[in-house]
Enzyme design. Structure first.
Site, PDB file in Angstrom:
ATOM      1  N   LYS A 194       0.865  -1.182   0.000  1.00 25.46           N
ATOM      2  CA  LYS A 194       0.000   0.000   0.000  1.00 25.46           C
ATOM      3  C   LYS A 194       0.899   1.229   0.000  1.00 25.46           C
ATOM      4  CE  LYS A 194      -3.600   2.458   2.456  1.00 25.46           C
ATOM      5  NZ  LYS A 194      -4.600   2.438   3.516  1.00 25.46           N
ATOM      6  N   LYS A 247      -2.117  -1.517  -3.862  1.00 25.99           N
ATOM      7  CA  LYS A 247      -2.990  -0.347  -3.806  1.00 25.99           C
ATOM      8  C   LYS A 247      -2.160   0.911  -3.865  1.00 25.99           C
ATOM      9  CE  LYS A 247      -6.037   1.933  -0.610  1.00 25.99           C
ATOM     10  NZ  LYS A 247      -6.546   2.004   0.727  1.00 25.99           N
TER      11      LYS A 247
HETATM   12  C1  PBG Z   1      -7.586   3.534   5.344  1.00 29.80           C
HETATM   13  C2  PBG Z   1      -7.856   3.413   3.902  1.00 29.80           C
HETATM   14  C3  PBG Z   1      -7.617   4.344   2.878  1.00 29.80           C
HETATM   15  C4  PBG Z   1      -8.138   3.782   1.722  1.00 29.80           C
HETATM   16  C5  PBG Z   1      -8.653   2.528   2.056  1.00 29.80           C
HETATM   17  N1  PBG Z   1      -8.439   2.313   3.403  1.00 29.80           N
HETATM   18  C6  PBG Z   1      -7.048   5.701   2.905  1.00 29.80           C
HETATM   19  C7  PBG Z   1      -5.687   5.961   3.358  1.00 29.80           C
HETATM   20  O1  PBG Z   1      -4.857   5.061   3.561  1.00 29.80           O
HETATM   21  O2  PBG Z   1      -5.414   7.138   3.558  1.00 29.80           O
HETATM   22  C8  PBG Z   1      -8.166   4.431   0.363  1.00 29.80           C
HETATM   23  C9  PBG Z   1      -9.197   3.907  -0.564  1.00 29.80           C
HETATM   24  C10 PBG Z   1      -9.438   4.726  -1.766  1.00 29.80           C
HETATM   25  O3  PBG Z   1      -8.777   5.761  -2.026  1.00 29.80           O
HETATM   26  O4  PBG Z   1     -10.337   4.341  -2.518  1.00 29.80           O
HETATM   27  N2  PBG Z   1      -6.297   3.343   5.771  1.00 29.80           N
END
Ligand code: PBG
Length: 323
Positions: A194, A247
């Site tokens: 991520k 992601k």
């Molecule tokens: C929470 C989380 C996030 C997303 C999914 N879970 C945001 C982040 O890490 O700031 C992003 C999902 C999206 O942008 O569609 N940690």
């Protein structure tokens, strides 16, 4: 002209093209994100995520029925609580927003696979994905809370938990806590690679989870790295992840492919909010053909090696594929 090879022969009509197509999309590939909020009778469009809504628990029924009819078999559930504090206590409360939403979704359709996002950022007053000590997210304390949140989701009936915090060691800690409480069949979808990405902007507006100081770069990955993604994936596999995720998706398809070529485990691509919002905005202006561009990018994610795709386009794509 005599030519031995004419690759165009396999493109002359739709029938032959569909026979030799290597990658096909199916509704079975999609996971649909759902946002549950406190309150009653709320179905409110999320401005940054056109055509996606905040639902109060009592309004989930119609939505779950609709997506079930479309053939969508899995949802990724996010909670947007009213109450936030330093330890994100609403995230593991037995009666928290996610815990109630899980039960409601299962009541409406017990076959619907409920995957829960396990994180603290929507629940903490500082908006970070863990416990803060000296202005820094403390890894090991955060992991204790994250495992506790996962257990509370399992108790409420979640089929799969998906930690998105990027703390070290959370997959192993979660597996231990789940197993020692009898939840051996609850699977773990690890947000393994991520990235600290600007593509999450519209989601943070939707989930009210923007960090109140600093950024997430001390825990989420640097967009310049992909060897590191393989190390993260390896650790998660060793710790017991059932699926691994990359992601965002679109700007990181090389990472998806490297993981596919290196490991033998289901890969999830998260087609995130910024990727969705860009297409929605351009389509609204008439600059792109929305259906064609969405199906093209989802196909590209599968071609890169993703087995499943979490996408805000799930409902539209399911309808388009069905024709
Ligand atoms: C929470 C989380 C996030 C997303 C999914 N879970 C945001 C982040 O890490 O700031 C992003 C999902 C999206 O942008 O569609 N940690």
């Amino acid at each position: 002209m005599i030519l031995t090879h004419r690759p165009r022969r396999l493109r002359v009509n739709q029938a032959i093209r569909s026979l030799v197509r290597e990658t096909n999309l199916s509704v079975n590939d999609f996971v649909y994100p759902i946002f549950a909020v406190e309150g009653e009778k709320i179905k409110r469009e999320i401005p940054s995520l056109v055509n996606n809504y905040h639902f109060s628990v009592d309004m989930l029924e119609a939505e779950i029925k609709e997506i079930s009819e479309l053939g969508i078999k899995a949802v990724l559930l996010f909670g947007v609580p009213d109450h936030k504090d330093a330890h994100g206590s609403e995230a593991y409360s037995e009666n928290g927003i996610v815990q109630r939403a899980i039960k409601e979704i299962k009541r409406v359709n017990k076959e619907m696979l409920v995957i829960t996002d396990v994180c603290m950022c929507q629940y903490t007053d500082h908006g970070h994905c863990g416990i803060i000590e000296d202005m820094y997210v403390n890894n090991d304390k955060s992991v204790d809370y994250i495992a506790k949140i996962a257990l509370s989701h399992a108790k409420a009936g979640a089929d799969m938990v998906a930690p998105s915090d990027m703390m070290d060691g959370r997959i192993g800690a979660m597996r231990d806590v789940l197993d020692s409480n009898g939840y051996t069949e609850v699977s773990i979808m690890a947000y393994s690679a991520k990235y600290a990405s600007a593509f999450y902007g519209p989601f943070r507006a939707a989930a009210n989870s923007t960090p109140q100081f600093g950024d997430r770069k001390t825990y989420q990955m640097d967009p310049g790295n992909s060897d590191e993604a393989l190390r993260e994936v390896e650790l998660d596999i060793v710790e017991g992840a059932d699926l691994v995720m990359v992601k965002p998706a679109l700007a990181y398809l090389d990472v998806v492919r490297r993981i596919k070529d290196t490991y033998n485990i289901p890969i999830v691509a998260y087609n995130v909010s910024g990727e969705y919002a860009m297409i929605k905005a351009a389509a609204e202006k008439g600059w792109v053909d929305e259906k064609a561009i969405v199906l093209e990018k989802l196909t590209a994610m599968k071609r890169a090696g993703a087995d499943l795709i979490i996408t805000y386009h799930s409902k539209d794509a399911a309808k388009w594929i069905r024709g």
